[in-house]
Design a protein around this motif. Structure first.
Motif, PDB file in Angstrom:
ATOM      1  N   MET A 282     -27.642  -5.126 -29.048  1.00 22.75           N
ATOM      2  CA  MET A 282     -26.709  -4.894 -30.139  1.00 22.75           C
ATOM      3  C   MET A 282     -27.393  -5.219 -31.470  1.00 22.75           C
ATOM      4  SD  MET A 282     -22.859  -6.388 -30.627  1.00 22.75           S
ATOM      5  CE  MET A 282     -23.346  -7.979 -31.234  1.00 22.75           C
ATOM      6  N   ILE A 283     -28.111  -6.320 -31.522  1.00 20.68           N
ATOM      7  CA  ILE A 283     -28.845  -6.685 -32.729  1.00 20.68           C
ATOM      8  C   ILE A 283     -29.962  -5.681 -33.004  1.00 20.68           C
ATOM      9  CG2 ILE A 283     -30.310  -8.443 -33.788  1.00 20.68           C
ATOM     10  CD1 ILE A 283     -28.705 -10.525 -32.204  1.00 20.68           C
ATOM     11  N   PHE A 284     -30.631  -5.232 -31.950  1.00 19.09           N
ATOM     12  CA  PHE A 284     -31.675  -4.215 -32.105  1.00 19.09           C
ATOM     13  C   PHE A 284     -31.098  -2.924 -32.692  1.00 19.09           C
ATOM     14  CE2 PHE A 284     -34.128  -0.667 -30.172  1.00 19.09           C
ATOM     15  CZ  PHE A 284     -35.344  -0.887 -30.804  1.00 19.09           C
ATOM     16  N   GLY A 285     -29.916  -2.529 -32.241  1.00 19.50           N
ATOM     17  CA  GLY A 285     -29.267  -1.336 -32.771  1.00 19.50           C
ATOM     18  C   GLY A 285     -28.890  -1.499 -34.238  1.00 19.50           C
TER      19      GLY A 285
ATOM     20  N   LEU B 183     -35.291  -9.473 -27.681  1.00 17.13           N
ATOM     21  CA  LEU B 183     -34.873 -10.190 -26.480  1.00 17.13           C
ATOM     22  C   LEU B 183     -35.015 -11.701 -26.672  1.00 17.13           C
ATOM     23  CD1 LEU B 183     -36.305  -7.926 -23.663  1.00 17.13           C
ATOM     24  CD2 LEU B 183     -33.893  -8.415 -24.108  1.00 17.13           C
ATOM     25  N   VAL B 184     -36.075 -12.124 -27.327  1.00 18.20           N
ATOM     26  CA  VAL B 184     -36.261 -13.554 -27.606  1.00 18.20           C
ATOM     27  C   VAL B 184     -35.194 -14.048 -28.578  1.00 18.20           C
ATOM     28  CG1 VAL B 184     -37.818 -15.242 -28.674  1.00 18.20           C
ATOM     29  CG2 VAL B 184     -38.734 -13.540 -27.089  1.00 18.20           C
ATOM     30  N   VAL B 185     -34.974 -13.307 -29.650  1.00 21.97           N
ATOM     31  CA  VAL B 185     -33.947 -13.681 -30.634  1.00 21.97           C
ATOM     32  C   VAL B 185     -32.566 -13.667 -29.990  1.00 21.97           C
ATOM     33  CG1 VAL B 185     -32.793 -12.938 -32.765  1.00 21.97           C
ATOM     34  CG2 VAL B 185     -35.282 -12.967 -32.638  1.00 21.97           C
TER      35      VAL B 185
ATOM     36  N   TRP C 188     -26.838 -13.341 -18.268  1.00 19.00           N
ATOM     37  CA  TRP C 188     -27.952 -12.520 -18.710  1.00 19.00           C
ATOM     38  C   TRP C 188     -27.463 -11.171 -19.223  1.00 19.00           C
ATOM     39  CZ3 TRP C 188     -28.955  -7.816 -16.585  1.00 19.00           C
ATOM     40  CH2 TRP C 188     -28.369  -7.529 -15.349  1.00 19.00           C
ATOM     41  N   VAL C 189     -26.324 -10.710 -18.719  1.00 18.09           N
ATOM     42  CA  VAL C 189     -25.760  -9.453 -19.207  1.00 18.09           C
ATOM     43  C   VAL C 189     -25.351  -9.610 -20.674  1.00 18.09           C
ATOM     44  CG1 VAL C 189     -23.891  -7.773 -18.898  1.00 18.09           C
ATOM     45  CG2 VAL C 189     -24.967  -8.821 -16.904  1.00 18.09           C
ATOM     46  N   VAL C 190     -24.767 -10.748 -20.993  1.00 15.10           N
ATOM     47  CA  VAL C 190     -24.382 -11.030 -22.374  1.00 15.10           C
ATOM     48  C   VAL C 190     -25.629 -11.168 -23.238  1.00 15.10           C
ATOM     49  CG1 VAL C 190     -23.176 -12.639 -23.878  1.00 15.10           C
ATOM     50  CG2 VAL C 190     -22.252 -12.134 -21.623  1.00 15.10           C
ATOM     51  N   TRP C 191     -26.666 -11.815 -22.700  1.00  9.95           N
ATOM     52  CA  TRP C 191     -27.926 -11.986 -23.431  1.00  9.95           C
ATOM     53  C   TRP C 191     -28.541 -10.629 -23.763  1.00  9.95           C
ATOM     54  CZ3 TRP C 191     -32.886 -12.788 -20.263  1.00  9.95           C
ATOM     55  CH2 TRP C 191     -34.009 -12.712 -21.080  1.00  9.95           C
ATOM     56  N   PHE C 192     -28.670  -9.751 -22.768  1.00  9.75           N
ATOM     57  CA  PHE C 192     -29.223  -8.427 -23.017  1.00  9.75           C
ATOM     58  C   PHE C 192     -28.321  -7.632 -23.951  1.00  9.75           C
ATOM     59  CE2 PHE C 192     -32.347  -9.399 -20.055  1.00  9.75           C
ATOM     60  CZ  PHE C 192     -33.231  -8.345 -19.873  1.00  9.75           C
ATOM     61  N   GLY C 193     -27.017  -7.772 -23.781  1.00  8.03           N
ATOM     62  CA  GLY C 193     -26.083  -7.071 -24.654  1.00  8.03           C
ATOM     63  C   GLY C 193     -26.239  -7.481 -26.101  1.00  8.03           C
ATOM     64  N   LEU C 194     -26.303  -8.778 -26.329  1.00  4.00           N
ATOM     65  CA  LEU C 194     -26.478  -9.266 -27.704  1.00  4.00           C
ATOM     66  C   LEU C 194     -27.823  -8.836 -28.273  1.00  4.00           C
ATOM     67  CD1 LEU C 194     -25.300 -10.948 -30.024  1.00  4.00           C
ATOM     68  CD2 LEU C 194     -26.453 -12.930 -29.022  1.00  4.00           C
TER      69      LEU C 194
ATOM     70  N   LEU D  92     -30.001 -16.812 -29.725  1.00  5.33           N
ATOM     71  CA  LEU D  92     -28.649 -16.724 -30.276  1.00  5.33           C
ATOM     72  C   LEU D  92     -27.582 -16.866 -29.189  1.00  5.33           C
ATOM     73  CD1 LEU D  92     -29.000 -13.889 -32.929  1.00  5.33           C
ATOM     74  CD2 LEU D  92     -28.627 -16.321 -33.330  1.00  5.33           C
ATOM     75  N   THR D  93     -27.847 -16.327 -28.013  1.00  2.00           N
ATOM     76  CA  THR D  93     -26.893 -16.456 -26.916  1.00  2.00           C
ATOM     77  C   THR D  93     -26.750 -17.910 -26.501  1.00  2.00           C
ATOM     78  OG1 THR D  93     -27.403 -14.256 -26.104  1.00  2.00           O
ATOM     79  CG2 THR D  93     -26.354 -15.741 -24.556  1.00  2.00           C
ATOM     80  N   ASP D  94     -27.885 -18.588 -26.365  1.00  2.00           N
ATOM     81  CA  ASP D  94     -27.876 -19.963 -25.889  1.00  2.00           C
ATOM     82  C   ASP D  94     -27.397 -20.957 -26.936  1.00  2.00           C
ATOM     83  OD1 ASP D  94     -28.347 -21.726 -23.716  1.00  2.00           O
ATOM     84  OD2 ASP D  94     -30.171 -22.435 -24.731  1.00  2.00           O
ATOM     85  N   ASN D  95     -27.663 -20.688 -28.207  1.00  2.00           N
ATOM     86  CA  ASN D  95     -27.346 -21.661 -29.254  1.00  2.00           C
ATOM     87  C   ASN D  95     -26.105 -21.332 -30.085  1.00  2.00           C
ATOM     88  OD1 ASN D  95     -29.598 -23.343 -28.686  1.00  2.00           O
ATOM     89  ND2 ASN D  95     -30.901 -21.881 -29.740  1.00  2.00           N
TER      90      ASN D  95
END
Length: 105
Positions: free
Chosen positions: A54-57, A18-20, A45-51, A24-27
């Motif tokens: 997705m990276i976790f997967g 979530l931190v990463v 925030w939906v895009v943030w959680f999605g990203l 990545l979402t913001d930068n």
């Protein structure tokens, strides 16, 4: 006791992703969206959680193929229907704005 240790590791992994994902979402993703003509407003925030998920997967898949094939935690995660629903939904959440031209959430 070992099962609680595995769940604690999973929770720590999710928090780290979530931190990463936020960074990545913001930068990175913000500028990718804006360069594609997509305004980065709304419920981002939906895009943030999605990203993040997705990276976790992707991390889970790569880890299961190359690092530890005998890990019970990874086997259970990869055979979980909930895991795959979340990964697919998060991937859709990140890429839908490219097709709709806006963040629809």
């Amino acid at each position: 006791m070992a099962i609680w240790k595995m769940y604690l590791i999973t929770i720590i992994e999710i928090i780290l992703f979530l931190v990463v994902g936020f960074l990545l979402t913001d930068n990175v993703l913000k500028y990718i969206y804006e360069s594609s003509g997509i305004r980065f407003i709304g419920n981002v925030w939906v895009v943030w959680f999605g990203l993040s998920f997705m990276i976790f997967g992707l991390y889970t898949i790569v880890l299961s193929f190359f690092v530890s094939k005998e890990s019970r935690l990874l086997k259970e995660r990869l055979t979980s229907k909930t895991f795959w629903v979340i990964v697919i939904a998060s991937t859709v959440g990140v890429f839908v704005p490219f097709f709709t031209g806006e963040i629809p959430f």
